[in-house]
Design a protein around this motif. Sequence first.
Motif, PDB file in Angstrom:
ATOM      1  N   MET A   7       1.319   8.831   1.503  1.00 19.02           N
ATOM      2  CA  MET A   7       0.203   9.082   0.608  1.00 19.02           C
ATOM      3  C   MET A   7      -0.635   8.139   0.653  1.00 19.02           C
ATOM      4  SD  MET A   7       1.697  11.613  -2.362  1.00 19.02           S
ATOM      5  CE  MET A   7       3.129  12.894  -1.975  1.00 19.02           C
ATOM      6  N   LYS A   8      -2.023   8.082   1.210  1.00 16.53           N
ATOM      7  CA  LYS A   8      -3.130   7.351   1.218  1.00 16.53           C
ATOM      8  C   LYS A   8      -4.057   7.562   0.171  1.00 16.53           C
ATOM      9  CE  LYS A   8      -2.692   6.746   6.371  1.00 16.53           C
ATOM     10  NZ  LYS A   8      -3.112   6.847   7.316  1.00 16.53           N
ATOM     11  N   GLY A   9      -3.857   7.077  -0.970  1.00 14.71           N
ATOM     12  CA  GLY A   9      -4.389   7.613  -2.212  1.00 14.71           C
ATOM     13  C   GLY A   9      -5.126   6.621  -3.023  1.00 14.71           C
ATOM     14  N   MET A  10      -5.937   7.229  -4.112  1.00 12.22           N
ATOM     15  CA  MET A  10      -6.556   6.383  -4.937  1.00 12.22           C
ATOM     16  C   MET A  10      -6.718   7.232  -6.272  1.00 12.22           C
ATOM     17  SD  MET A  10      -8.463   3.533  -5.679  1.00 12.22           S
ATOM     18  CE  MET A  10      -9.108   2.916  -3.847  1.00 12.22           C
ATOM     19  N   THR A  11      -6.752   6.509  -7.379  1.00 14.06           N
ATOM     20  CA  THR A  11      -6.896   7.168  -8.662  1.00 14.06           C
ATOM     21  C   THR A  11      -8.437   7.455  -9.066  1.00 14.06           C
ATOM     22  OG1 THR A  11      -5.052   6.371  -9.783  1.00 14.06           O
ATOM     23  CG2 THR A  11      -6.629   7.037 -11.187  1.00 14.06           C
ATOM     24  N   LYS A  32     -17.756   8.818  -1.336  1.00 12.45           N
ATOM     25  CA  LYS A  32     -17.557   7.501  -0.741  1.00 12.45           C
ATOM     26  C   LYS A  32     -15.961   7.011  -0.652  1.00 12.45           C
ATOM     27  CE  LYS A  32     -21.968   5.308  -1.748  1.00 12.45           C
ATOM     28  NZ  LYS A  32     -22.917   6.375  -2.017  1.00 12.45           N
ATOM     29  N   LEU A  33     -15.252   7.630  -1.661  1.00 11.61           N
ATOM     30  CA  LEU A  33     -13.740   7.483  -1.637  1.00 11.61           C
ATOM     31  C   LEU A  33     -13.277   7.870  -0.095  1.00 11.61           C
ATOM     32  CD1 LEU A  33     -11.395   8.112  -4.569  1.00 11.61           C
ATOM     33  CD2 LEU A  33     -10.912   9.087  -2.290  1.00 11.61           C
ATOM     34  N   LYS A  34     -13.572   9.273   0.041  1.00 15.10           N
ATOM     35  CA  LYS A  34     -13.140   9.842   1.566  1.00 15.10           C
ATOM     36  C   LYS A  34     -13.538   8.927   2.613  1.00 15.10           C
ATOM     37  CE  LYS A  34     -12.010  13.028   4.297  1.00 15.10           C
ATOM     38  NZ  LYS A  34     -10.424  13.287   4.398  1.00 15.10           N
ATOM     39  N   GLU A  35     -14.711   8.342   2.518  1.00 17.43           N
ATOM     40  CA  GLU A  35     -15.250   7.733   3.562  1.00 17.43           C
ATOM     41  C   GLU A  35     -14.511   6.291   3.706  1.00 17.43           C
ATOM     42  OE1 GLU A  35     -19.270   7.231   2.511  1.00 17.43           O
ATOM     43  OE2 GLU A  35     -19.935   9.152   3.459  1.00 17.43           O
ATOM     44  N   ASN A  36     -13.708   5.783   2.605  1.00 18.09           N
ATOM     45  CA  ASN A  36     -12.956   4.751   2.516  1.00 18.09           C
ATOM     46  C   ASN A  36     -11.710   4.673   3.125  1.00 18.09           C
ATOM     47  OD1 ASN A  36     -13.814   2.068   1.656  1.00 18.09           O
ATOM     48  ND2 ASN A  36     -11.724   1.952   0.530  1.00 18.09           N
ATOM     49  N   GLY A  37     -11.531   5.999   3.670  1.00 14.12           N
ATOM     50  CA  GLY A  37     -10.283   6.400   4.132  1.00 14.12           C
ATOM     51  C   GLY A  37      -9.099   7.150   3.509  1.00 14.12           C
ATOM     52  N   CYS A  38      -9.505   7.157   2.194  1.00  6.47           N
ATOM     53  CA  CYS A  38      -8.343   8.152   1.302  1.00  6.47           C
ATOM     54  C   CYS A  38      -8.212   9.447   1.772  1.00  6.47           C
ATOM     55  CB  CYS A  38      -8.821   8.183  -0.106  1.00  6.47           C
ATOM     56  SG  CYS A  38      -8.787   6.502  -0.872  1.00  6.47           S
ATOM     57  N   GLU A  39      -6.890   9.825   1.688  1.00  7.24           N
ATOM     58  CA  GLU A  39      -6.580  11.173   2.162  1.00  7.24           C
ATOM     59  C   GLU A  39      -6.085  11.884   0.608  1.00  7.24           C
ATOM     60  OE1 GLU A  39      -3.607  11.053   4.999  1.00  7.24           O
ATOM     61  OE2 GLU A  39      -5.122  10.050   6.626  1.00  7.24           O
ATOM     62  N   TRP A  40      -5.516  11.213  -0.328  1.00  8.06           N
ATOM     63  CA  TRP A  40      -5.205  11.818  -1.543  1.00  8.06           C
ATOM     64  C   TRP A  40      -6.143  11.277  -2.900  1.00  8.06           C
ATOM     65  CZ3 TRP A  40      -0.982  14.666  -3.230  1.00  8.06           C
ATOM     66  CH2 TRP A  40      -0.173  15.433  -2.244  1.00  8.06           C
ATOM     67  N   VAL A  41      -6.151  11.935  -3.762  1.00  9.84           N
ATOM     68  CA  VAL A  41      -6.772  11.463  -5.080  1.00  9.84           C
ATOM     69  C   VAL A  41      -5.944  12.107  -6.138  1.00  9.84           C
ATOM     70  CG1 VAL A  41      -8.065  13.515  -5.039  1.00  9.84           C
ATOM     71  CG2 VAL A  41      -8.786  11.543  -6.432  1.00  9.84           C
TER      72      VAL A  41
END
Length: 324
Positions: A7-11, A32-41
Motif C-alpha cells: 500500500m503506497k499511502g498517505m494520511t 496533488k496527493l495523487k500526482e505525488n504517486g499515492c495509490e491509497w489514502v
Amino acid sequence: MADRILMKGMTWGWNSRRGDYRTPQAVDSLTKLKENGCEWVALSFDTLQDHVHSTSIPFDYGYTVTDRDLEFAIREAKRLGLKVCLKPVVNSRDGIWRAHIGFPEEESPKYPYWDRWFESYTNFLVHYAELAEELGCEMFCVGCEMVRTESQTARWTMTIARVRGTYAGPIVYNANHGTEEGVEWFDQVDYIGTSAYYPVGAVPGDTEENMIARWLPVREKLERLHRKYGKPVLFMEIGCRSAAGCATMPWDFRHTELPVSEEEQANFYSSALKVFWHEPWFGGFFWWDWSVKLYGIEAAKQNKGFDVYGKKAGQLLKEWYTTK
C-alpha cells in the motif's frame, strides 16, 4: 509472495472540521496527493469524548466532519483512482492523549465502565463501518493508539465482530510504536497496524545510514509479530516534521521553535523506505500527513510541519511510489 500488495499511502483529512472536505482547496489537495504517486489514502478524522474517563462518545457535528463531508471526500478520492481506508478516531476533549482513555477503578456490577464505553465505541465504529461499506472503502480502521483499552481482549473481539457484521472489507487496528506486542487480539484483524514513530535519529541532523541501523531491530521485532499472527504489518502512521531533531522524536508537533530541516525529514523517509519496502510480510505506508488545505509551493522552504508537499521528502517519496 506473488499476491503481495504494497500500500503506497498517505494520511489525509486530519484536523478538519465540518465542511472542510467540500472545498476547492480540498479537491486540489487530493489531486496533488495523487500526482505525488499515492495509490491509497487513509481518511482520518476524529470526534471527542468529554474526558479520558467518559463512558460515552457523542456525535458533535459542530466539531466532527459530517457524513456528507466524508461521502464527498471518498467519492472524490475514487474519482482520482485512489483506494480509501476510512479511519475514525476518538480523542478526548480534556486534551489528554487517547492512549489514556480508560478507567481508574476496576469493572464492577455497580460501575460497568468498560461495558458502557465499549457499547458506545462499538456504536460509533459501526456507524462509520456502514458508511465505508456503502461507499466502497477498501479498508476500515477500528482504532488508533488506544493503549489502555487494548487489554480488553474479549470486548475488542466482540466489537470487531460487530464491525464485520456491517463491513465486508479488510480491517486494520492501529497500535502505537513500542506497544504492538501488547495487543493479544491481532488475530481478529486482517492487518497489523502501527504508528511507526520510532526515534531512529540519535542526534539532530543524523544521517540516513545511522537511521537505517536503528530501523533494523524494529524490523526484526515487527517480523516476529507477523510470524506470530500470520498477518501483514502496515505502518498506519509514520513520518516526522521537517525540523531539526524531529527524527529523534518523530511524533513531535509541539516544538515549533526548531529550525527547518528538509534533509532530516528526507533521511527519515528514505531510511524507512529502504529498510521495509522489499520485505514480503510488510503491507505498506500511510505517511503522516497531507493537509486538506496545502500551503503554496513557495512556502515549502519555511514549513516545519509533517507535510512533504514541495519538500525533499515529497520528491523522494514520489520517486519510490512511481518507479519502484
